[in-house]
Design a protein around this motif. Structure first.
Motif, short mmCIF file in Angstrom:
data_model
loop_
_atom_site.label_atom_id
_atom_site.label_comp_id
_atom_site.label_asym_id
_atom_site.label_seq_id
_atom_site.Cartn_x
_atom_site.Cartn_y
_atom_site.Cartn_z
N GLY A 126 0.80 -1.22 0.00
CA GLY A 126 0.00 0.00 0.00
C GLY A 126 0.83 1.27 0.00
N ASP A 127 0.13 2.40 -0.13
CA ASP A 127 0.77 3.70 0.02
C ASP A 127 -0.18 4.62 0.78
OD1 ASP A 127 -1.10 4.58 -1.87
OD2 ASP A 127 0.26 4.22 -3.52
N LEU A 343 -0.21 9.06 -9.12
CA LEU A 343 -0.84 8.52 -7.90
C LEU A 343 -2.35 8.78 -7.93
CD1 LEU A 343 1.80 9.85 -5.35
CD2 LEU A 343 1.40 7.46 -5.93
N PRO A 344 -3.06 8.22 -8.91
CA PRO A 344 -4.47 8.59 -9.05
C PRO A 344 -5.34 8.17 -7.87
CG PRO A 344 -3.92 6.74 -10.48
CD PRO A 344 -2.63 7.25 -9.92
N HIS B 160 -0.09 -0.98 -8.23
CA HIS B 160 0.73 -1.11 -7.02
C HIS B 160 1.86 -2.12 -7.23
CE1 HIS B 160 -1.69 1.59 -4.89
NE2 HIS B 160 -1.94 0.92 -3.79
N THR B 161 1.65 -3.08 -8.13
CA THR B 161 2.71 -4.07 -8.37
C THR B 161 3.90 -3.42 -9.05
OG1 THR B 161 1.65 -4.65 -10.45
CG2 THR B 161 1.17 -6.05 -8.56
N LEU B 166 8.11 -3.71 -5.34
CA LEU B 166 9.56 -3.86 -5.21
C LEU B 166 10.15 -2.71 -4.38
CD1 LEU B 166 12.10 -5.41 -6.05
CD2 LEU B 166 12.23 -3.94 -8.05
N ARG B 167 9.68 -1.51 -4.64
CA ARG B 167 10.21 -0.34 -3.96
C ARG B 167 10.06 -0.47 -2.45
NH1 ARG B 167 7.83 4.38 -2.14
NH2 ARG B 167 5.79 3.73 -2.87
N ARG B 168 8.84 -0.82 -2.03
CA ARG B 168 8.60 -0.90 -0.60
C ARG B 168 9.21 -2.16 0.00
NH1 ARG B 168 3.44 0.40 2.19
NH2 ARG B 168 4.99 -0.03 3.78
N ALA B 169 9.27 -3.23 -0.78
CA ALA B 169 9.89 -4.46 -0.27
C ALA B 169 11.36 -4.20 0.03
CB ALA B 169 9.74 -5.59 -1.28
#
Lengths: 410, 293
Positions: A126-127, A343-344, B160-161, B166-169
């Motif tokens: 998530g973000d 980031l829609p 999100h994939t 990868l970025r957050r992992a």
């Protein structure tokens, strides 16, 4: 002293006699539900990779993390593919239900279950946008967000009309939904599915279920007028309290984002906005970023403007006109973020959170436009002349028309 | 059925005569001279608010009001302390705040703050594969972040994939490993398994093992490059990429599923997963300004 007592009792009357800000609560219901619905549809091809039992954040990994943080997710009830697909589909259905306002309270509970289940299953996917939806899905459960712009409101109007003509109105879908929810809840509790999880969400589910039954019983009985009013008062209280929490949460988001920025050297030297435009993960349109970053003075103005607006936002709520100006700025900025930083869904969630502060008069006009547009797109067969105009809230809301500053004070 | 709809606020909305509980009692009141109570009033529109309640029910409403008011105040206070910097109160009562906020109300709104990230951190991977003929071969480096970047380019709705996975992992990985790349605690092991599973998945998609081959070991490295300072700035920083290379990790046949099952020690609170979850949209991780390593 007397004046104080009078103000106090007026305030109590205000928060107990009606669920305030019906249009604002409807607009955030539609906004958050639609954001999540669009997200789920967009990620449909990637759903297994994000939340499925065999995704990179596998069921076993999730099991270990949830064993430590005790977050709520029904996806840990089984590692089967079928269960995952079912939950995903139900999350989609619940979002659509909530956006349309069909059985709104039940939909809001199901929506929360869907959001929490998927997000807690894979927290590292998530973000900030997911974070907003996570919180708001919980708060929405406490609101009466289906008073206007909902299928529930339409059904209530039709039922009232039918009753006025002496027809007998029987509701089948409601009790059926309630019974089904009860079976699932009882089974989950009996099988110990809630055991490893924090008590908050399971007890919220049971409380919502019990409250539905209580409300139904009390509304049916002619002799239970007092209990009915009491429940209505509690419902109004919870709604108004949740709305206050949602508004404060939005203010805290801006305040935190703003005040922490002030401490950053890049926000001080006026170059901060340049950097995200040059991060590979947040620059879907590199040439657009280059264009915006071409002028140092532009970048500095946007940088300073962003900080000033975020820090100022909570304080502008005390002045209606200034608040509205800032609200427009915030929405425009988020719309720009949606495109420029790619980031829609985050932006849509933030715009929705902003929308809770929109003036009632504007929202009503929006409703009229929407109804007119719908009438033009899907002309109704004549004979059934239902006025599509503004759906009116309770008469008690009338004096509030045109003033939203009030919404902030409920 | 739903507690929404046409009751109460919808249909009636009666303007209650008096503002609060203190004002005028409703007709239910006992007649002063002890006479039999008056006949029930004609059906009025449903009334709402505490003023419409008999004193007995007003007590119930007052209790509800107090409970809701207290809960809201406490909750908002907790949220405030949770998002505020470490301070006198949180130093003394941080655990109470955490107990209230985790796991469901956790949040972090340091969006691009205090400073936006000023480096591109690319994750690259190479593999040791056993080919269909049984030979062992080492592949070249695959720049997985560049693949993500290409997928995001000209994409109005990045997945999100592509944007987060990868970025957050990798972020989670570096947060749970010390500077020598050794895992810290259970979370370190979790993040390592997670990162390994992601890179194996991506290598499979890229067909790194070739037809009939299998990936036996993987090695991850990161390449950190500072974003060049803006054209109008006189700042001088090194744009030379800095590499950080992890040891080779062997890939279990079932790709790690269940391999770490035994490690789930029920440690107390979840702070790392916590901060990791909400590190908001813009990757709030910040380095000191210009601190390109």
């Amino acid at each position: 002293m007397n004046r104080f007592a009078l103000a106090f009792s007026t305030a109590i009357a205000r928060v107990t006699e009606a669920a305030r800000a019906p249009y604002q609560s409807a607009v955030i219901r539609i906004g958050f539900a639609t954001t999540w619905l669009l997200f789920l549809l967009r990620e449909f091809p990637h759903r297994s990779e994000l939340y499925g039992p065999d995704g990179p954040w596998s069921w076993d990994l999730a099991q270990q993390l949830i064993g430590m943080n005790h977050a709520f997710t029904v996806l840990m009830w089984s590692d089967s593919r079928l269960w995952f697909e079912t939950v995903y589909a139900l999350a989609v259905v619940a979002s659509a239900m909530l956006a349309l306002g069909w059985r709104t309270r039940t939909a809001s509970v199901l929506f929360m279950v869907g959001v929490l289940s998927l997000q807690n299953r894979s927290v590292f996917m998530g973000d900030g946008g997911d974070n907003v939806l996570h919180l708001m899905s919980i708060y929405l459960v406490f609101t009466r967000c289906g008073q206007v712009w909902s299928l529930d409101a339409r059904r209530a109007r039709r039922q009232d009309a039918a009753r006025a003509q002496g027809e007998l109105v029987v509701d089948r879908a409601g009790p059926a939904l309630w019974a089904a929810a009860g079976v699932v809840l009882a089974a989950a509790t009996a099988l110990g599915r809630f055991d490893g999880q924090e008590w908050l969400v399971p007890s919220l589910l049971w409380a919502a279920w019990a409250a539905q039954a209580l409300w139904w019983l009390v509304s049916r009985s002619r002799r239970a007028e007092q209990p009915r009013i009491l429940l209505d008062v509690i419902g109004n209280l919870l709604h108004n309290a949740a709305l206050l929490v949602i508004m404060t949460e939005a203010c805290l988001i801006y305040a935190t984002a703003g005040w922490y920025k002030i401490q950053g050297s890049r926000w001080q030297d006026g170059t901060a906005v340049y950097y995200p435009l040059h991060l590979d993960y947040f620059s879907p349109w590199p040439s657009l970023g280059d264009l915006l970053a071409a002028s140092g003075i532009m970048v500095m103005l946007v940088t300073y403007g962003t900080v000033a607006a975020q820090v100022a936002f909570p304080f502008t709520l005390f002045n209606r006109r200034v608040k509205n100006v800032l609200l427009v700025m915030m929405m425009v900025e988020h719309a720009a973020i949606a495109v420029i930083l790619g980031l829609p869904f985050f932006s849509l969630a933030m715009i929705t959170a902003d929308a809770v502060f929109l003036p009632t008069s504007f929202l009503r006009r929006l409703g009229v436009w929407a109804a007119r547009a719908r009438g033009r797109l899907f002309p109704r067969p004549c004979g059934k002349a239902e006025v599509p105009g503004p759906r009116r809230p309770a008469p008690a809301e009338q004096p509030q028309v045109g003033s939203t500053a009030q919404a902030g004070h409920t | 059925m739903d507690a929404y709809g046409g009751h109460g606020t919808q249909s009636g909305g009666a303007k209650t005569p008096g503002p609060g509980p203190a004002s005028g009692p409703e007709p239910e009141g006992v007649a002063p001279d002890g006479a039999p109570p008056p006949p029930p009033a004609p059906p009025a529109p449903p009334r709402t608010g505490v003023a419409a309640l008999s004193p007995r029910y007003q007590v119930g409403a007052a209790v509800a009001l107090a409970l809701v008011a207290i809960t809201v105040c406490v909750h908002l206070g907790m949220v405030f302390l949770h998002v505020a910097p470490s301070n006198t109160i949180t130093k003394a009562h941080g655990e109470a705040v955490d107990d209230w906020m985790y796991p469901e109300f956790e949040q972090n709104w340091k969006l691009f703050a205090p400073n936006p990230l000023q480096q591109n951190i690319a994750v690259e991977v190479r593999a040791q594969v056993r080919t269909a003929k049984g030979e062992i071969r080492t592949t070249g480096w695959y720049d997985l972040s560049a693949e993500d970047g290409r997928a995001i380019d000209h994409n109005p709705v990045p997945s999100h994939t592509q944007q987060n996975e990868l970025r957050r992992a990798f972020d989670y990985f570096t947060n749970t490993h010390d500077s020598d790349g050794r895992p810290v605690g259970v979370r370190g092991t979790l993040s390592e398994t997670y990162l390994r599973r992601i890179v194996v998945l991506r290598l499979e998609r890229d067909g790194a093992a070739g037809p009939g081959g299998t990936v036996e070991q993987v090695q991850v490295r990161s390449r950190t490059t500072a974003v060049p300072p803006p054209s109008w700035s006189s700042e001088q920083i090194s744009l030379k990429p800095v590499y950080r290379t992890m040891p080779w990790w062997s890939v279990p046949a079932e790709d790690g599923a269940g391999a770490d099952r035994t490690q789930a020690v029920g440690s107390a609170r979840d702070d790392v997963a916590g901060s990791a979850r909400s590190e908001a949209a813009g990757s709030a991780r910040t380095e000191a300004a210009g601190g390109a390593r």
